[in-house]
Structure formats: structure tokens, C-alpha cells
Design a protein around this motif. Sequence first.
Motif, PDB file in Angstrom:
ATOM      1  N   ASN A  83      41.187  58.256  46.177  1.00 59.37           N
ATOM      2  CA  ASN A  83      41.305  56.828  45.901  1.00 59.37           C
ATOM      3  C   ASN A  83      40.907  56.549  44.462  1.00 59.37           C
ATOM      4  O   ASN A  83      40.634  57.468  43.695  1.00 59.37           O
ATOM      5  N   MET A  84      40.843  55.287  44.096  1.00 62.64           N
ATOM      6  CA  MET A  84      40.551  54.915  42.709  1.00 62.64           C
ATOM      7  C   MET A  84      39.141  55.330  42.275  1.00 62.64           C
ATOM      8  O   MET A  84      38.886  55.510  41.100  1.00 62.64           O
ATOM      9  N   MET A  85      38.240  55.495  43.219  1.00 60.50           N
ATOM     10  CA  MET A  85      36.865  55.873  42.909  1.00 60.50           C
ATOM     11  C   MET A  85      36.677  57.390  42.909  1.00 60.50           C
ATOM     12  O   MET A  85      35.585  57.880  42.707  1.00 60.50           O
ATOM     13  N   GLY A  86      37.729  58.129  43.124  1.00 63.09           N
ATOM     14  CA  GLY A  86      37.635  59.575  43.207  1.00 63.09           C
ATOM     15  C   GLY A  86      38.183  60.049  44.536  1.00 63.09           C
ATOM     16  O   GLY A  86      39.067  59.435  45.110  1.00 63.09           O
ATOM     17  N   GLY A  87      37.619  61.114  45.041  1.00 61.59           N
ATOM     18  CA  GLY A  87      38.087  61.640  46.311  1.00 61.59           C
ATOM     19  C   GLY A  87      36.945  62.220  47.106  1.00 61.59           C
ATOM     20  O   GLY A  87      35.853  62.420  46.596  1.00 61.59           O
ATOM     21  N   GLY A  88      37.223  62.488  48.352  1.00 60.03           N
ATOM     22  CA  GLY A  88      36.210  63.085  49.202  1.00 60.03           C
ATOM     23  C   GLY A  88      36.792  63.484  50.531  1.00 60.03           C
ATOM     24  O   GLY A  88      37.867  63.031  50.928  1.00 60.03           O
ATOM     25  N   PHE A  89      36.059  64.347  51.218  1.00 59.48           N
ATOM     26  CA  PHE A  89      36.472  64.781  52.533  1.00 59.48           C
ATOM     27  C   PHE A  89      36.143  63.707  53.551  1.00 59.48           C
ATOM     28  O   PHE A  89      35.112  63.047  53.466  1.00 59.48           O
ATOM     29  N   SER A  90      37.027  63.527  54.510  1.00 58.48           N
ATOM     30  CA  SER A  90      36.758  62.628  55.628  1.00 58.48           C
ATOM     31  C   SER A  90      36.854  63.466  56.893  1.00 58.48           C
ATOM     32  O   SER A  90      37.677  64.376  56.994  1.00 58.48           O
ATOM     33  N   ILE A  91      35.985  63.151  57.832  1.00 53.42           N
ATOM     34  CA  ILE A  91      35.909  63.915  59.068  1.00 53.42           C
ATOM     35  C   ILE A  91      36.125  62.968  60.234  1.00 53.42           C
ATOM     36  O   ILE A  91      35.403  61.988  60.386  1.00 53.42           O
ATOM     37  N   ASN A  92      37.144  63.262  61.017  1.00 49.01           N
ATOM     38  CA  ASN A  92      37.456  62.459  62.196  1.00 49.01           C
ATOM     39  C   ASN A  92      37.091  63.288  63.424  1.00 49.01           C
ATOM     40  O   ASN A  92      37.794  64.222  63.790  1.00 49.01           O
ATOM     41  N   ASN A  93      35.964  62.922  64.038  1.00 49.26           N
ATOM     42  CA  ASN A  93      35.441  63.656  65.178  1.00 49.26           C
ATOM     43  C   ASN A  93      35.573  62.799  66.432  1.00 49.26           C
ATOM     44  O   ASN A  93      34.866  61.804  66.578  1.00 49.26           O
ATOM     45  N   PRO A  94      36.458  63.165  67.365  1.00 49.78           N
ATOM     46  CA  PRO A  94      36.629  62.366  68.574  1.00 49.78           C
ATOM     47  C   PRO A  94      35.414  62.408  69.503  1.00 49.78           C
ATOM     48  O   PRO A  94      35.314  61.605  70.418  1.00 49.78           O
ATOM     49  N   ASN A  95      34.484  63.311  69.245  1.00 45.05           N
ATOM     50  CA  ASN A  95      33.278  63.421  70.055  1.00 45.05           C
ATOM     51  C   ASN A  95      32.146  62.530  69.561  1.00 45.05           C
ATOM     52  O   ASN A  95      31.111  62.426  70.217  1.00 45.05           O
ATOM     53  N   ALA A  96      32.321  61.902  68.413  1.00 46.16           N
ATOM     54  CA  ALA A  96      31.290  61.020  67.869  1.00 46.16           C
ATOM     55  C   ALA A  96      31.365  59.671  68.575  1.00 46.16           C
ATOM     56  O   ALA A  96      32.404  59.021  68.571  1.00 46.16           O
ATOM     57  N   ILE A  97      30.255  59.271  69.202  1.00 43.58           N
ATOM     58  CA  ILE A  97      30.238  57.987  69.907  1.00 43.58           C
ATOM     59  C   ILE A  97      29.544  56.909  69.084  1.00 43.58           C
ATOM     60  O   ILE A  97      29.761  55.736  69.313  1.00 43.58           O
ATOM     61  N   VAL A  98      28.716  57.322  68.131  1.00 40.09           N
ATOM     62  CA  VAL A  98      28.045  56.388  67.235  1.00 40.09           C
ATOM     63  C   VAL A  98      28.118  56.987  65.843  1.00 40.09           C
ATOM     64  O   VAL A  98      27.782  58.154  65.652  1.00 40.09           O
ATOM     65  N   SER A  99      28.570  56.212  64.877  1.00 38.40           N
ATOM     66  CA  SER A  99      28.581  56.654  63.492  1.00 38.40           C
ATOM     67  C   SER A  99      27.735  55.705  62.668  1.00 38.40           C
ATOM     68  O   SER A  99      27.724  54.497  62.913  1.00 38.40           O
TER      69      SER A  99
END
Length: 118
Positions: A83-99
Motif C-alpha cells: 500500500n502507500m505506506m509500504g508493505g507487509g505480510f497479512s495472515i488470515n487464520n480461520p482458527n482465530a476467534i479473537v484478534s
Amino acid sequence: MVISITDDARRQIEEMMEDEPKNARLRFGVKGGGCSGLSYSLGFDYEVNEELDKIDEINGIPVVIFKQDIPIIENTVIDFKQNMMGGGFSINNPNAIVSCGCGSSFRAKDTEGTPEKC
């Protein structure tokens, strides 16, 4: 396959691996801590313990995962967003119930405890 790595993440990881020794593997897992009880661990590792680790190649990337982390991260997708601020890894975990609001920690279905405030 325990996790998935998108093409965008693969390209970023391959670029980062260019500066690592040839025996480098991506290590993905979880560690205790953070506002919600667990946080992700993503880095390079050069040693593997076949009794403790699951070794795989995912989308062309050599990956190591602690076997004990598998129930918590199964079916997780690792992506890389630019994105405009740079980049980064995103993690989509279907087992996460609270983030956590800060996005760096989570609680999974199989973990106990009450999240602290971020």
C-alpha cells in the motif's frame, strides 16, 4: 497442506531469501504473548528437527512448522499486501476467534484465557 502462501507473499519471501544461506527455510508458527494470548512467528530457520517439525514446500517455498502449532494455524493463508505506506505480510487464520485491535495477536478456538487490552 497446513498453510497456504499466496503468489504475492511467495515473491516477497523469495526476494528476502536471496540474502539468506541456501539452507534457509521459512518458519511459521505461533508464540505465547500479545494482547490476545498468541502472536504469529514468521522468520527464517536453518535447522530442522524432524521429530518436532513438519517440513513442506508450499508454493515453491521451503517451510517448517512446529507440529504442536498445526491445530492453531491449520488452513491459514499468508499474503503480502502493498500500500502507500509500504508493505507487509497479512495472515488470515480461520482458527482465530479473537484478534487484537493492533492486528499482531489473536486467540484461537483451542486456547484459553481472557485477552488483555492492547
